[in-house]
Design a protein around this motif. Structure first.
Motif, PDB file in Angstrom:
ATOM      1  N   ALA A   1      20.483  14.959 -26.552  1.00 55.49           N
ATOM      2  CA  ALA A   1      19.605  14.261 -25.611  1.00 55.49           C
ATOM      3  C   ALA A   1      18.166  14.753 -25.756  1.00 55.49           C
ATOM      4  O   ALA A   1      17.224  13.950 -25.812  1.00 55.49           O
ATOM      5  CB  ALA A   1      20.102  14.469 -24.183  1.00 55.49           C
TER       6      ALA A   1
ATOM      7  N   VAL B   1      20.421   8.503 -23.804  1.00 52.52           N
ATOM      8  CA  VAL B   1      20.051   9.828 -23.279  1.00 52.52           C
ATOM      9  C   VAL B   1      20.831  10.123 -21.998  1.00 52.52           C
ATOM     10  O   VAL B   1      21.382  11.216 -21.826  1.00 52.52           O
ATOM     11  CB  VAL B   1      18.526   9.908 -23.020  1.00 52.52           C
ATOM     12  CG1 VAL B   1      18.178  11.163 -22.237  1.00 52.52           C
ATOM     13  CG2 VAL B   1      17.761   9.876 -24.332  1.00 52.52           C
TER      14      VAL B   1
ATOM     15  N   HIS C   1      23.547  13.000 -21.283  1.00 52.05           N
ATOM     16  CA  HIS C   1      23.326  13.922 -20.173  1.00 52.05           C
ATOM     17  C   HIS C   1      24.563  13.972 -19.275  1.00 52.05           C
ATOM     18  O   HIS C   1      24.997  15.057 -18.855  1.00 52.05           O
ATOM     19  CB  HIS C   1      22.097  13.446 -19.384  1.00 52.05           C
ATOM     20  CG  HIS C   1      21.556  14.467 -18.433  1.00 52.05           C
ATOM     21  ND1 HIS C   1      21.208  14.155 -17.143  1.00 52.05           N
ATOM     22  CD2 HIS C   1      21.314  15.787 -18.571  1.00 52.05           C
ATOM     23  CE1 HIS C   1      20.777  15.245 -16.532  1.00 52.05           C
ATOM     24  NE2 HIS C   1      20.830  16.241 -17.374  1.00 52.05           N
TER      25      HIS C   1
END
Lengths: 436, 339
Positions: free
Chosen positions: A318, A336, A340
């Protein structure tokens, strides 16, 4: 801009009530998640619905209804966080030495439930601040005994899955809470008192489920382990496995940029409209919810410590996407957030499961509190350092530095956590006796 | 206890708690409907035309129950308790000057409300709109009506999320250029350039169309900053100043001061700062004021305190004399047009 992240130890929740009661597969796999874990997951789900309802409407209530500014809370936040960390250690220790984890967890959940109706009568910033502080104290108190109970309730070989189920249920509650709150406000414009009342009722329900359906004594009786004596903290830290795990959690925590900074970087790098900003945490939570159980199962297969490290590789990916000059796109943003969320799914419950492997049941609560507090403190230090780096170098370079740090600490973690022959392997069929 | 009796207890509890929850929601819904009816003894509110360029008028958010709750209303500045004229335009926060209004409002969405800043002309017609990232807090228009600024609170969606952070935007109404966050301006602390990552800016008050004052916070301290929209700079002027409000003659700033040694967690008192001498004068208001005050004229401050309908407006002399008194019940976010 964010000063420091309040959520240094994310305690988000898990599962839909439907899926909680329904068994994923009949037969032996379902038996891998014991009733006590489902009950504790239900408690967390219900409690998170309750607390996230309040959290979701509080800014609006303060600003639009009372005409106050919520900023005072932001400035008090550091103090509450410090208190919360201390209380967590106390909760862990009390659960080992006092009336057992269930009594301490009951006290913690009960205290938080009491706080909800108090919001009905607190109309000024100091009183509301005091109520929230008490609520947080309850949260700090209950976390370690709750995780201890989950670990004690299940087969050591299925701990990853059990914690995965719990975290998924917990996250589901966190996602449902704001929806419930906004539905109430839709039905009753300005009905903040109704939101607080319903939140209180939901919290009481959570306490009742804990009281009625979570066994007080678990399969593994917490008899005094050799050498525990009167100093559980020392007994815990004397174990090399615990020291290595704590060291690893601290090391990786030092390079884990807080959620707030990550979202801020994401928004800036990808040129997201500010109106989307409040939705970013929902993306992370959704991925966490979907992946917590599958990754928990994977953790049981490949080893919790290995998956814990792999989770940090997802975080590293990420960071990489945010640092790389890839332009702006919605797909990148989703990727991303998915990474996460999978970072949390591969680390949050998995660390608790790994800790349970390393700590004898008699001091389980203390051990969990030590590792989690160490991680939280390290993330707080990272927040401050990252803020300074951002100031000096700008966001991209700062994130690059964090990524480099993460590479180093993941490598060091891999060395620290490499399986030692004396310790139990991650899968149960290889270790008939798991409690040393 | 048997499994059956446990389930029974739970069922009873679900019924009782569910009953309380439904009852509370229905009660609130009924009260929300009741709030659409004016209460006897409350202010007289009628719908009518509100204009922002009529002299000697006070414009504010009407909080009184009735069909005009939360609408922008006006009264003659000399008769604040008189009948209110309500415009039909709903705002959470509002300010007007120079014939321009800025209105921060909630927009009903599918799953949750969103927020929007709307620029209004003197007849309260919408001329521009901007999506907001969080809950609206402060709004101001420059005296000439050519610039507007607003502050929203942004919070990370977390458990007991108390890590609030502000975002303040400044808009040039002639060009339509929007500075989305004042954190991007160059920041000078005691004359030296700094780039603190924890910078928060809120509560703009305009001196003219390009120059303004605001609160900046960094490192746990708050500062009065002098800002310049053209130069894109912020310079610290004084410490421990929140939500400044510049006097009509531009010589003094009324503000929230965090008082040392106060027992509460919200120890804000209303002070006035002389910008030439930097001398601070406490006003006669002894309660904690959490609002950006406005100057009704060169001598009198108006600010909100929590009241029966959410918020009442109070006044106090700016020179530290006298005592606070209620000026308007059930009102928030006042602005006064020039005489």
């Amino acid at each position: 801009m964010y000063v420091a992240d309040s959520r240094t130890t994310p305690d988000r929740t898990p599962d839909h009530p439907d899926t909680a009661g329904r068994r994923p597969l009949p037969g032996r796999r379902a038996a891998a998640v014991p009733g006590a874990v489902l009950a504790l997951g239900t408690v967390s789900l219900v409690t998170d619905v309750s607390s996230e309802m309040v959290a979701a409407v509080l800014p609006l209530y303060l600003v639009a209804e009372l005409g106050l500014s919520p900023l005072g809370f932001g400035l008090l936040d550091g103090v509450y966080n410090g208190v919360s960390a201390l209380v967590r250690l106390v909760g862990g220790r009390l659960s080992d030495r006092g009336g057992g984890p269930k009594a301490v967890a009951l006290a913690g959940y009960g205290l938080s439930a009491l706080c909800k109706p108090l919001l009905l009568v607190a109309h000024s910033m100091p009183l509301i601040g005091a109520v929230l502080a008490a609520d947080r104290t309850g949260k700090g108190l209950r976390t370690a005994p709750r995780d201890a109970m989950i670990s004690l309730a299940c087969e050591p070989g299925a701990r990853g899955r059990a914690f995965g189920v719990h975290r998924a249920m917990d996250t589901a509650g966190a996602l449902l809470g704001p929806l419930v709150a906004f539905m109430i406000l839709r039905a009753a414009a300005g009905g903040y008192d109704a939101v607080f009342t319903v939140s209180g009722c939901v919290a009481v329900l959570g306490v009742l489920v804990l009281l009625l359906f979570v066994p007080g004594r678990t399969a593994a009786p917490p008899g005094p382990a050799p050498g525990v004596g009167r100093a559980p903290l020392r007994a815990v830290l004397r174990r090399p496995a615990v020291r290595r795990l704590t060291g690893c959690a601290v090391l990786l925590g030092l390079t884990t940029v807080s959620d707030s900074f990550l979202y801020l970087t994401l928004q800036r790098r990808l040129g997201l409209s500010e109106a989307w900003f409040p939705l970013l945490p929902l993306g992370t939570a959704s991925a966490f919810l979907l992946l917590a159980v599958p990754l928990g199962v994977v953790a049981d297969r490949v080893g919790r410590r290995r998956l814990f490290l792999c989770g940090h590789l997802a975080l590293l990916a990420a960071y990489g996407l945010l640092v790389a000059p890839l332009g702006e796109s919605a797909a990148l943003c989703c990727l991303v957030l998915a990474l996460h969320g999978s970072f949390y799914a591969a680390t949050d419950g998995v660390l608790a499961a790994a800790t349970a492997d390393a700590v004898p049941s008699a001091v389980r609560g203390t051990g969990l509190a030590v590792v989690q507090t160490g991680q939280a403190a390290a993330r707080f230090v990272c927040s401050i350092a990252f803020g300074a780096a951002w100031t000096v170098w700008g966001d991209r370079t700062a994130l690059g530095a964090a990524a480099a740090g993460l590479v180093v600490s993941t490598a060091a973690g891999a060395l620290l956590l490499r399986p030692a022959p004396a310790e139990f392997p991650p899968t149960s069929h290889r270790s008939p006796s798991v409690e040393p | 206890m048997s499994g059956k009796s446990r389930v029974l207890i739970l069922l009873v509890a679900v019924l009782v708690l569910g009953g309380v929850a439904v009852g509370a929601t229905l009660h609130a819904a009924g009260r929300a409907a009741e709030k659409d009816h004016a209460r006897s003894g409350g202010p007289d509110v009628r719908s009518g035309e509100v204009t922002l360029d009529a002299p000697g008028v006070s414009v504010f958010r009407n909080m009184a129950w009735g069909p005009h709750r939360d609408e922008i209303a006006s009264v003659p500045a000399g008769d604040p308790t008189g009948p209110r004229t309500s415009s039909g335009v709903r705002c959470l926060r509002f300010h007007t000057a120079g014939g321009t209004g800025v209105c921060l409002r909630a927009v009903r969405g599918g799953l949750r409300d969103t927020y929007r800043a709307v620029v209004l002309d003197s007849r309260l017609r919408e001329t521009r709109r901007y999506d907001l990232a969080g809950v609206p807090s402060r709004a101001r228009v420059s005296p000439g009506g050519r610039s507007a600024a607003w502050t929203v609170f942004v919070s990370g969606d977390s458990y007991a999320g108390t890590a609030f952070s502000t975002r303040t935007s400044v808009l040039d109404l002639r060009t339509g250029h929007l500075d989305r966050t004042l954190e991007d301006y160059r920041f000078f602390l005691d004359g030296r350039p700094r780039k603190p990552v924890d910078l928060n800016v809120w509560g703009v008050t305009f001196a003219d169309d390009t120059r303004f004052y605001a609160t900046a916070a960094t490192g746990g301290r708050t500062y009065l900053v002098r800002g310049d929209r053209a130069a894109r700079t912020l310079h610290t002027v004084h410490t421990n100043v929140e939500c400044p409000s510049l006097s009509p003659d531009g010589t003094r700033v009324a503000y929230k001061k965090r008082v040392e040694g106060a027992s509460s967690d919200a120890p804000w008192r209303l002070y006035v700062l002389d910008l030439r001498t930097l001398r601070e004068t406490p006003t006669a208001e002894r309660r904690s004021v959490d609002d950006q005050a406005v100057w009704r004229d060169g001598r009198t401050l108006v600010y909100s305190l929590p009241g029966d309908y959410g918020s009442d407006l109070w006044t106090v002399p700016a020179d530290g004399s006298g005592s606070p008194s209620v000026s308007m019940r059930a009102a928030l976010a006042p602005a006064f047009t020039a005489r």
